[in-house]
Design a protein around this motif. Structure first.
Motif, PDB file in Angstrom:
ATOM      1  N   HIS A   1      14.806  -4.365 -12.453  1.00  0.00           N
ATOM      2  CA  HIS A   1      13.549  -3.653 -12.233  1.00  0.00           C
ATOM      3  C   HIS A   1      12.933  -4.067 -10.900  1.00  0.00           C
ATOM      4  CE1 HIS A   1       9.998  -1.434 -13.455  1.00  0.00           C
ATOM      5  NE2 HIS A   1       9.279  -2.419 -12.971  1.00  0.00           N
ATOM      6  N   VAL A   2      12.313  -3.115 -10.209  1.00  0.00           N
ATOM      7  CA  VAL A   2      11.522  -3.466  -9.029  1.00  0.00           C
ATOM      8  C   VAL A   2      10.157  -2.792  -9.147  1.00  0.00           C
ATOM      9  CG1 VAL A   2      13.415  -3.855  -7.402  1.00  0.00           C
ATOM     10  CG2 VAL A   2      12.531  -1.547  -7.730  1.00  0.00           C
ATOM     11  N   ASP A   3       9.118  -3.445  -8.641  1.00  0.00           N
ATOM     12  CA  ASP A   3       7.798  -2.805  -8.573  1.00  0.00           C
ATOM     13  C   ASP A   3       7.035  -3.316  -7.355  1.00  0.00           C
ATOM     14  OD1 ASP A   3       6.362  -5.183  -9.237  1.00  0.00           O
ATOM     15  OD2 ASP A   3       6.940  -4.882 -11.319  1.00  0.00           O
ATOM     16  N   PRO A   4       5.957  -2.626  -6.971  1.00  0.00           N
ATOM     17  CA  PRO A   4       5.262  -2.980  -5.722  1.00  0.00           C
ATOM     18  C   PRO A   4       4.695  -4.392  -5.727  1.00  0.00           C
ATOM     19  CG  PRO A   4       4.575  -0.818  -6.456  1.00  0.00           C
ATOM     20  CD  PRO A   4       5.395  -1.394  -7.558  1.00  0.00           C
ATOM     21  N   ASP A   5       4.464  -4.968  -6.903  1.00  0.00           N
ATOM     22  CA  ASP A   5       3.926  -6.326  -6.931  1.00  0.00           C
ATOM     23  C   ASP A   5       4.830  -7.320  -6.202  1.00  0.00           C
ATOM     24  OD1 ASP A   5       1.545  -5.907  -8.072  1.00  0.00           O
ATOM     25  OD2 ASP A   5       2.144  -6.434 -10.124  1.00  0.00           O
ATOM     26  N   MET A   6       6.096  -6.927  -6.030  1.00  0.00           N
ATOM     27  CA  MET A   6       6.995  -7.788  -5.253  1.00  0.00           C
ATOM     28  C   MET A   6       6.463  -8.007  -3.850  1.00  0.00           C
ATOM     29  SD  MET A   6      10.761  -6.385  -6.212  1.00  0.00           S
ATOM     30  CE  MET A   6      11.789  -7.700  -5.601  1.00  0.00           C
ATOM     31  N   ALA A   7       5.688  -7.050  -3.327  1.00  0.00           N
ATOM     32  CA  ALA A   7       5.181  -7.164  -1.957  1.00  0.00           C
ATOM     33  C   ALA A   7       3.746  -7.655  -1.908  1.00  0.00           C
ATOM     34  CB  ALA A   7       5.288  -5.824  -1.236  1.00  0.00           C
ATOM     35  N   PHE A   8       3.113  -7.823  -3.071  1.00  0.00           N
ATOM     36  CA  PHE A   8       1.705  -8.230  -3.077  1.00  0.00           C
ATOM     37  C   PHE A   8       1.585  -9.654  -2.531  1.00  0.00           C
ATOM     38  CE2 PHE A   8      -2.481  -9.102  -5.063  1.00  0.00           C
ATOM     39  CZ  PHE A   8      -3.139  -8.000  -4.578  1.00  0.00           C
TER      40      PHE A   8
ATOM     41  N   PRO B   1      -4.813  11.143   2.443  1.00  0.00           N
ATOM     42  CA  PRO B   1      -5.055  10.071   1.465  1.00  0.00           C
ATOM     43  C   PRO B   1      -3.858   9.147   1.228  1.00  0.00           C
ATOM     44  CG  PRO B   1      -5.145  12.246   0.432  1.00  0.00           C
ATOM     45  CD  PRO B   1      -5.075  12.462   1.891  1.00  0.00           C
ATOM     46  N   GLN B   2      -2.629   9.588   1.580  1.00  0.00           N
ATOM     47  CA  GLN B   2      -1.466   8.721   1.310  1.00  0.00           C
ATOM     48  C   GLN B   2      -1.512   7.444   2.148  1.00  0.00           C
ATOM     49  OE1 GLN B   2      -1.372  11.657   2.658  1.00  0.00           O
ATOM     50  NE2 GLN B   2      -0.149  13.102   1.487  1.00  0.00           N
ATOM     51  N   ILE B   3      -2.139   7.528   3.328  1.00  0.00           N
ATOM     52  CA  ILE B   3      -2.060   6.371   4.224  1.00  0.00           C
ATOM     53  C   ILE B   3      -3.309   5.500   4.154  1.00  0.00           C
ATOM     54  CG2 ILE B   3      -0.501   7.530   5.821  1.00  0.00           C
ATOM     55  CD1 ILE B   3      -2.968   7.814   7.690  1.00  0.00           C
ATOM     56  N   GLU B   4      -4.094   5.663   3.089  1.00  0.00           N
ATOM     57  CA  GLU B   4      -5.376   4.973   2.990  1.00  0.00           C
ATOM     58  C   GLU B   4      -5.278   3.462   3.244  1.00  0.00           C
ATOM     59  OE1 GLU B   4      -7.180   5.261  -0.866  1.00  0.00           O
ATOM     60  OE2 GLU B   4      -8.357   3.478  -0.400  1.00  0.00           O
ATOM     61  N   LEU B   5      -4.431   2.797   2.454  1.00  0.00           N
ATOM     62  CA  LEU B   5      -4.335   1.340   2.606  1.00  0.00           C
ATOM     63  C   LEU B   5      -3.699   0.966   3.938  1.00  0.00           C
ATOM     64  CD1 LEU B   5      -3.234  -0.550  -0.607  1.00  0.00           C
ATOM     65  CD2 LEU B   5      -4.846  -1.295   1.117  1.00  0.00           C
ATOM     66  N   PHE B   6      -2.738   1.779   4.312  1.00  0.00           N
ATOM     67  CA  PHE B   6      -1.970   1.529   5.522  1.00  0.00           C
ATOM     68  C   PHE B   6      -2.874   1.502   6.752  1.00  0.00           C
ATOM     69  CE2 PHE B   6       0.363   3.306   9.109  1.00  0.00           C
ATOM     70  CZ  PHE B   6       1.395   2.395   9.201  1.00  0.00           C
ATOM     71  N   VAL B   7      -3.869   2.410   6.759  1.00  0.00           N
ATOM     72  CA  VAL B   7      -4.655   2.616   7.972  1.00  0.00           C
ATOM     73  C   VAL B   7      -5.526   1.393   8.284  1.00  0.00           C
ATOM     74  CG1 VAL B   7      -6.795   3.657   7.130  1.00  0.00           C
ATOM     75  CG2 VAL B   7      -5.740   4.514   9.193  1.00  0.00           C
TER      76      VAL B   7
ATOM     77  N   GLY C   1       0.815  -1.213   0.000  1.00  0.00           N
ATOM     78  CA  GLY C   1       0.000   0.000   0.000  1.00  0.00           C
ATOM     79  C   GLY C   1       0.846   1.259   0.000  1.00  0.00           C
ATOM     80  N   VAL C   2       1.902   1.249   0.802  1.00  0.00           N
ATOM     81  CA  VAL C   2       2.772   2.426   0.878  1.00  0.00           C
ATOM     82  C   VAL C   2       3.473   2.658  -0.462  1.00  0.00           C
ATOM     83  CG1 VAL C   2       4.875   3.316   1.946  1.00  0.00           C
ATOM     84  CG2 VAL C   2       3.128   2.249   3.364  1.00  0.00           C
ATOM     85  N   LEU C   3       3.991   1.591  -1.059  1.00  0.00           N
ATOM     86  CA  LEU C   3       4.731   1.739  -2.320  1.00  0.00           C
ATOM     87  C   LEU C   3       3.825   2.207  -3.451  1.00  0.00           C
ATOM     88  CD1 LEU C   3       7.104  -1.343  -2.256  1.00  0.00           C
ATOM     89  CD2 LEU C   3       7.656   1.046  -1.850  1.00  0.00           C
ATOM     90  N   VAL C   4       2.597   1.662  -3.488  1.00  0.00           N
ATOM     91  CA  VAL C   4       1.676   2.052  -4.556  1.00  0.00           C
ATOM     92  C   VAL C   4       1.360   3.534  -4.471  1.00  0.00           C
ATOM     93  CG1 VAL C   4      -0.730   1.825  -5.258  1.00  0.00           C
ATOM     94  CG2 VAL C   4       0.654  -0.203  -4.962  1.00  0.00           C
ATOM     95  N   LYS C   5       1.315   4.046  -3.239  1.00  0.00           N
ATOM     96  CA  LYS C   5       0.930   5.448  -3.056  1.00  0.00           C
ATOM     97  C   LYS C   5       2.104   6.409  -3.183  1.00  0.00           C
ATOM     98  CE  LYS C   5      -3.490   5.247  -2.120  1.00  0.00           C
ATOM     99  NZ  LYS C   5      -4.526   6.062  -2.712  1.00  0.00           N
ATOM    100  N   SER C   6       3.342   5.917  -3.178  1.00  0.00           N
ATOM    101  CA  SER C   6       4.459   6.858  -3.195  1.00  0.00           C
ATOM    102  C   SER C   6       4.961   7.066  -4.625  1.00  0.00           C
ATOM    103  CB  SER C   6       5.591   6.361  -2.297  1.00  0.00           C
ATOM    104  OG  SER C   6       5.832   5.015  -2.548  1.00  0.00           O
ATOM    105  N   SER C   7       4.579   8.209  -5.171  1.00  0.00           N
ATOM    106  CA  SER C   7       4.912   8.485  -6.569  1.00  0.00           C
ATOM    107  C   SER C   7       6.407   8.703  -6.750  1.00  0.00           C
ATOM    108  CB  SER C   7       4.133   9.696  -7.060  1.00  0.00           C
ATOM    109  OG  SER C   7       4.242  10.741  -6.129  1.00  0.00           O
ATOM    110  N   ALA C   8       7.112   9.086  -5.675  1.00  0.00           N
ATOM    111  CA  ALA C   8       8.554   9.294  -5.784  1.00  0.00           C
ATOM    112  C   ALA C   8       9.258   7.986  -6.122  1.00  0.00           C
ATOM    113  CB  ALA C   8       9.103   9.856  -4.482  1.00  0.00           C
ATOM    114  N   LEU C   9       8.657   6.866  -5.740  1.00  0.00           N
ATOM    115  CA  LEU C   9       9.268   5.569  -6.014  1.00  0.00           C
ATOM    116  C   LEU C   9       8.630   4.893  -7.220  1.00  0.00           C
ATOM    117  CD1 LEU C   9       9.654   4.162  -2.403  1.00  0.00           C
ATOM    118  CD2 LEU C   9      11.288   5.426  -3.773  1.00  0.00           C
TER     119      LEU C   9
END
Lengths: 324, 300
Positions: free
Chosen positions: A230-237, B269-275, A123-131
């Motif tokens: 390559h790395v992507d968030p699916d690694m953590a799914f 909204p950034q912590i949506e899934l996390f919460v 969830g964190v990785l999907v939401k972080s556009s910097a990564l």
């Protein structure tokens, strides 16, 4: 201590390494991926021996991958060993904290909590556009102690490194699993409270297992990041974790070589199946899993082990029930 | 103030959706001690069959459009019922009373198989069945906020499902028998109850509930492959917060997770899934068995 097994492991590693080194590029890549994943599966197996199924090992797989990638991109660390080491440190820190909570739980709670933890990272990785959000980012070819291999050599170097790490991990784990320390895991699976009565700390041991599994998985993730670039968030799914559990059950938990064999079989079949029948791949996995549960509860390794006169036959009969 | 209302209404919509998704899961666990990973597939099957049937319904002249809502319910009962019955009688019947963790792996295998079955039957293109969603229009709340009436209706459907489950468990004879099975399976068997039949019935009810959640969600989303896999972890979180196997617990869990998530969506909204998982970890750290779970004695 049986040195034959250790020599056998080394010989097998050498043969496979030679085959992968001399073989065509696709074989090198397939083996690199298979062996990197096998490291993660070793982590799953470590926990499985103590009766715990982790449906969230992808957490550390992903941490290892992202740590390697981020070290390269943002910290300017271009050496492959430093990249992997950073992943290990990150995994140890996370496991040190999460382990405190997780070792209080058993059975399905352990399975679900580990799964939830990896989904938090997802969830964190999907939401972080910097990564790179859901796309992840690319990892360029790293340096090996000053060398900078290019093209096919880079793939070969990643393969050689993977094989070396796997060989060391297999040797160390073979010793650990057969030490009294390693055997307590099985005792915990059979009867945790009695282990408690004997004056040992099940929680402490499970904590160590968890941390060791995290280290192995982060190495696997880092190697995958380097090999695939390559790395992507699916690694953590969580389905990634499910894949690791599948490979672990495919191989069985009774020998350190089992996860490696299972990972090669898995990767080979997967490459073939995804080409020939992409919509039936998961169904095949599910069906194989059911067949395994029914007929080979101790995995492919039991096919190998059955042929030998096993000195541990008595204990095996006792552990058969809980092998799943 | 507007934000406050928005959070509250969003939370109740989301919580009622979560409850619908989680109810079947907790019912099956409570009675059968199976943590059913394939629950996500029931959801997906319900959603797909609803979407394709509603699409067919609106493609021609089939009477009043309001029949579509009845169609959603019928879909859920038929699709969920058949799938549940097949799985239980075809496989799970032979695995009664096995280790919980083994059943997790078995149902995981079922999930993988059903994922591909869904793809084989419905293909990989998205299905849209937005008509029932649009049909009910929107309501303005507190001036600036607009909510789809379909979503608001979901709250009442969810309340009705919850009330019905409570009534069936506590006020009918079969419900009382079922609670006896939940309480102690062995004694119930010794008293002459057909526990096996009750398990089959429970599994079918649970899968119908899962399919119902999918069917009711279908008009609000675009139905694509993988929706089952996405919701299953969320349903786990809700069920674990409330305590595995307790319907009341699932309701409380849904409300807590719903509130936390809608708060996060509006404020951070950034912590949506996390919460969602944050709530789960907080509850479990304080009460490992969940809010309404029973403590299991350690067996030597």
């Amino acid at each position: 201590m049986n040195h034959k097994t250790e020599l056998g492991l080394l010989a097998a590693a050498a043969v496979i390494a030679a085959g992968g080194w001399l073989g065509p590029a696709w074989l090198t890549f397939l083996l690199t991926v298979a062996f990197a994943k096998a490291l993660v599966v070793l982590g799953v197996v470590l926990q499985m021996r103590a009766g715990l199924v982790s449906f969230g090992q992808a957490l550390y797989y992903c941490i290892g991958g992202y740590a390697a990638g981020l070290a390269f991109q943002h910290l300017g660390v271009h050496d492959v060993f430093a990249m992997l080491a950073l992943g290990v440190v990150a995994a140890l820190v996370v496991a040190g904290v999460c382990g405190l909570l997780l070792t209080r739980y058993r059975d399905i709670f352990y399975a679900m909590l580990t799964m939830a933890l990896s989904m938090v990272l997802y969830g964190v990785l999907v939401k972080s556009s910097a990564l790179g959000s859901t796309d992840g980012f690319n990892v360029a070819a790293p340096r090996y102690l000053g060398f900078q291999p290019q093209g096919e050599d880079a793939a070969r170097a990643a393969f050689a490194l993977t094989m070396a790490i796997c060989a060391v991990a297999a040797l160390v784990l073979h010793r650990v699993l057969n030490s009294s320390f390693g055997r307590i895991s099985e005792a915990i699976r059979e009867n945790e409270i009695r282990v408690d009565y004997l004056g040992l700390s099940p929680r402490g041991l499970l904590y160590m297992n968890y941390a060791a599994a995290a280290v192995l998985s982060s190495l696997g993730g880092g190697l995958i990041a380097i090999a695939t670039g390559h790395v992507d968030p699916d690694m953590a799914f969580w389905t990634t974790s499910g894949e690791f559990v599948f490979i672990a059950l495919l191989g069985g938990a009774s020998h350190v070589a089992a996860p490696f064999i299972a990972a090669i079989v898995f990767s080979a079949v997967r490459t073939f199946a995804i080409q020939e029948m992409p919509h039936l791949w998961q169904m095949t996995l599910g069906a194989v899993l059911l067949v395994l549960m029914a007929f080979l509860p101790k995995g492919l390794w039991s096919l190998v082990a059955r042929k030998r006169p096993a000195p541990a036959a008595a204990t095996e009969a006792n552990t058969e029930r809980a092998a799943a | 103030m507007t934000t406050f209302f928005a959070i509250l209404i969003d939370a109740s919509i989301y919580a009622s959706w979560l409850f619908l998704v989680a109810a079947g899961l907790t019912v099956i666990y409570g009675v059968m001690r199976i943590l059913n990973m394939a629950h996500g597939s029931f959801y997906a099957i319900g959603a797909y069959s609803a979407a394709s049937l509603v699409g067919w319904f609106f493609s021609g002249e089939h009477g009043s459009p309001y029949w579509a809502y009845a169609l959603l319910l019928v879909c859920a009962v038929v699709a969920g019922g058949i799938t549940g019955l097949l799985l239980d009688q075809g496989l799970l019947r032979f695995l009664r009373g096995r280790d919980e963790i083994l059943m997790v792996i078995v149902t995981y295998a079922l999930l993988l198989i059903l994922e591909d079955v869904v793809k084989l039957v419905w293909g990989v293109n998205p299905y849209l069945a937005y008509q029932p969603y649009r049909l009910l229009g929107q309501t303005s709340v507190a001036g600036a906020l607009r909510f789809a009436n379909y979503d608001l209706a979901l709250v009442f459907v969810s309340l009705a499902v919850g009330a019905f489950a409570w009534w069936a468990l506590n006020r009918t004879e079969r419900g009382r028998l079922l609670r006896a099975v939940i309480h102690d399976r062995e004694v119930a068997t010794a008293m002459g109850m057909n526990v096996n039949a009750m398990f089959a019935a429970t599994f079918v009810i649970g899968s119908v509930l899962g399919a119902l959640a999918g069917a009711l969600t279908a008009p609000a989303i675009s139905v694509t492959p993988g929706i089952g896999i996405e919701i299953i972890v969320m349903a786990f979180a809700v069920v674990v917060v409330g305590g595995l196997g307790s319907i009341g617990g699932a309701a409380v869990g849904a409300v807590m997770v719903g509130l936390a998530r809608s708060f996060a969506v509006h404020v951070a909204p950034q912590i949506e899934l996390f919460v969602i998982y944050g709530v789960m970890f907080l509850v479990l750290a304080l009460r490992p068995q969940g809010l309404f779970g029973q403590i299991q004695p350690r067996k030597i």
